[in-house]
Scaffold this active site. Structure first.
Site, mmCIF file in Angstrom:
data_model
loop_
_atom_site.group_PDB
_atom_site.id
_atom_site.type_symbol
_atom_site.label_atom_id
_atom_site.label_comp_id
_atom_site.label_asym_id
_atom_site.label_seq_id
_atom_site.Cartn_x
_atom_site.Cartn_y
_atom_site.Cartn_z
ATOM 1 C CG ASN A 9 4.676 1.256 -4.576
ATOM 2 O OD1 ASN A 9 5.545 2.031 -4.991
ATOM 3 N ND2 ASN A 9 3.487 1.667 -4.163
ATOM 4 C CD1 TRP A 10 10.969 -1.172 -4.245
ATOM 5 C CD2 TRP A 10 12.652 -0.104 -5.285
ATOM 6 N NE1 TRP A 10 11.844 -2.113 -4.728
ATOM 7 C CE2 TRP A 10 12.879 -1.487 -5.369
ATOM 8 C CE3 TRP A 10 13.571 0.781 -5.864
ATOM 9 C CZ2 TRP A 10 14.002 -2.018 -6.016
ATOM 10 C CZ3 TRP A 10 14.677 0.257 -6.508
ATOM 11 C CH2 TRP A 10 14.892 -1.130 -6.578
ATOM 12 C CE LYS A 11 3.783 2.274 -0.561
ATOM 13 N NZ LYS A 11 2.795 2.322 0.509
ATOM 14 C CG HIS A 95 -0.451 3.467 -4.470
ATOM 15 N ND1 HIS A 95 -0.553 4.147 -3.279
ATOM 16 C CD2 HIS A 95 0.040 2.239 -4.176
ATOM 17 C CE1 HIS A 95 -0.128 3.352 -2.300
ATOM 18 N NE2 HIS A 95 0.242 2.194 -2.818
ATOM 19 C CD GLU A 97 1.244 5.480 -0.331
ATOM 20 O OE1 GLU A 97 2.210 5.557 -1.114
ATOM 21 O OE2 GLU A 97 1.139 4.606 0.546
ATOM 22 C CD GLU A 167 -1.629 -1.472 -2.604
ATOM 23 O OE1 GLU A 167 -0.656 -2.112 -2.197
ATOM 24 O OE2 GLU A 167 -1.578 -0.267 -2.893
ATOM 25 N N GLY A 173 0.898 0.141 5.208
ATOM 26 C CA GLY A 173 1.911 0.692 6.098
ATOM 27 C C GLY A 173 1.528 0.678 7.568
ATOM 28 C CB SER A 212 0.448 -4.686 6.426
ATOM 29 O OG SER A 212 0.436 -3.308 6.804
ATOM 30 N N GLY A 233 4.848 -2.912 -0.243
ATOM 31 C CA GLY A 233 5.536 -1.653 0.037
ATOM 32 C C GLY A 233 6.764 -1.895 0.888
ATOM 33 N N GLY A 234 6.636 -1.683 2.187
ATOM 34 C CA GLY A 234 7.771 -1.737 3.109
ATOM 35 C C GLY A 234 8.652 -2.967 2.961
HETATM 36 P P1 13P Z 1 2.951 -1.692 2.689
HETATM 37 O O1 13P Z 1 3.328 -3.072 2.164
HETATM 38 O O2 13P Z 1 4.111 -0.940 3.239
HETATM 39 O O3 13P Z 1 1.775 -1.763 3.598
HETATM 40 O O4 13P Z 1 2.481 -0.841 1.411
HETATM 41 C C1 13P Z 1 1.532 -1.382 0.562
HETATM 42 C C2 13P Z 1 1.446 -0.541 -0.655
HETATM 43 O O5 13P Z 1 0.952 0.569 -0.628
HETATM 44 C C3 13P Z 1 1.997 -1.088 -1.899
HETATM 45 O O6 13P Z 1 1.595 -0.337 -2.988
#
Ligand code: 13P
Length: 252
Positions: A9-11, A95, A97, A167, A173, A212, A233-234
Site C-alpha cells: 500500500n503505497w498510500k 483502510h 486512514e 491492521e 507506521g 509495521s 506500507g512503508g
Molecule cells: P506500515 O507498514 O507503514 O506500518 O503501514 C501499514 C499499512 O497501513 C498498510 O496498509
C-alpha cells in the site's frame, strides 16, 4: 489451500508518475516467480494507469487504495468500480486512514466490499482496533463488528476473491508491530467468524497482517497458521525490503 497475498500500500507516494513507474518496475524485477505468493502493488489512483502499463499483463497485480460503491454519479473526487476495470484487480476497502480521515463507516465498507465483488475486483477488507480500544480490552469486539459489517452484503464467500487485512491501528507506521502470537490470535478469530458465515469457503480467504511489517519480522508472522500474507506500507516503498517480505511469504 490458499495462496498468500502480499500487497504494497503505497498510500500517498510517490509524488510523480515517473517514480511510480520506477518503483513498480523494481517490484516486478524482484518478485518471486511462480504462484506461491500473489504480489500486489497499490499505487495512488492517479498513477494506476501508468503503473498498470509499466507492469504488463502478468506477474505483479495492481490494486486501488479505495473506491466508491456506485458505478457513476455526483460524487466529486471519487473513483467508481467501472473506472478500475482493466487497471486494477484488487481494491483496499476500509483502510483505517480512510476510516479516520474520510468518514469511512462500517456500513459503507460493507457496500464497497459487495460492489467490488460484483465488479470482479478482489476486495482487501481492512479491519483493526485503535490503541484506546485495545487498552480497553475491546479488540475482539471491534474486530467482530468490523468483519461482520464488511461482509454483510455478500451472499457467500466462495469465488469472491475476498482478502481480509488485520491492521491494528496502533501498529501502523509506528515500528511497533503486533507480536506474531497476538496477530495470530486476532487472525484466528477472523477465521472463526468466516467459518461461521460460510463453512465451505472460509479456508479459501487469505487473511493478511498489516502494521509495521518489515523484512525482519515477516517470516515469523507468515509462519502463523492464519496469517496468509501482509498489507505493507512503508516497507513497500523500498524494493529490496519488499522483496524479502515477498520471499518470506513464498517460502511460508
Ligand atoms: P506500515 O507498514 O507503514 O506500518 O503501514 C501499514 C499499512 O497501513 C498498510 O496498509
Amino acid at each position: 489451500m490458499r495462496t498468500p497475498v502480499v500487497a504494497g500500500n503505497w498510500k500517498m507516494n510517490p509524488p510523480t508518475a515517473a517514480e511510480a513507474v520506477e518503483l513498480a518496475r523494481a517490484v516486478a524485477a524482484s518478485a518471486p516467480a511462480g504462484d506461491q505468493v500473489t504480489t500486489v502493488v497499490c499505487p495512488p489512483t492517479v498513477w494506476l494507469s501508468a503503473v498498470r502499463e509499466a507492469l504488463g499483463a502478468d506477474g505483479v497485480a495492481v490494486g486501488a487504495q479505495t473506491m466508491h460503491f456506485e458505478e457513476k454519479g455526483a460524487f466529486t473526487g471519487e473513483t467508481s468500480p467501472l473506472m478500475l476495470a482493466g487497471l486494477a484487480s484488487f481494491v483496499i476497502i476500509g483502510h483505517s486512514e480512510r476510516r479516520q480521515y474520510d468518514g469511512e463507516t462500517d456500513e459503507r465498507v460493507g457496500r464497497k466490499v459487495a460492489s467490488a465483488v460484483a465488479h470482479r475486483l478482489r476486495p482487501i477488507a481492512a479491519v483493526g482496533e485503535r490503541a484506546e480500544e485495545r487498552a480497553a480490552g475491546a479488540t475482539a469486539s471491534v474486530i467482530d463488528r468490523q468483519v461482520r459489517a464488511a461482509l454483510a452484503n455478500l451472499d457467500g464467500l466462495g469465488g469472491t476473491g475476498l482478502v481480509i487485512a488485520y491492521e491494528p491501528v496502533w501498529a501502523i507506521g509506528t515500528g511497533d508491530a503486533a507480536t506474531a502470537a497476538d496477530a495470530q490470535e486476532v487472525c484466528g478469530q477472523i477465521r472463526a467468524i468466516l467459518r461461521e458465515l460460510d463453512p465451505e469457503a472460509a479456508d479459501e480467504v487469505p487473511i493478511q497482517y498489516g502494521g509495521s511489517v518489515t523484512a525482519e519480522n515477516a517470516a515469523e508472522l507468515f509462519a502463523q497458521p492464519d496469517i496468509d500474507g501482509a498489507l505493507v506500507g512503508g516497507a513497500s516503498l523500498k524494493p529490496e525490503q519488499f522483496e524479502t517480505i515477498l520471499r518470506a511469504a513464498a517460502g511460508a
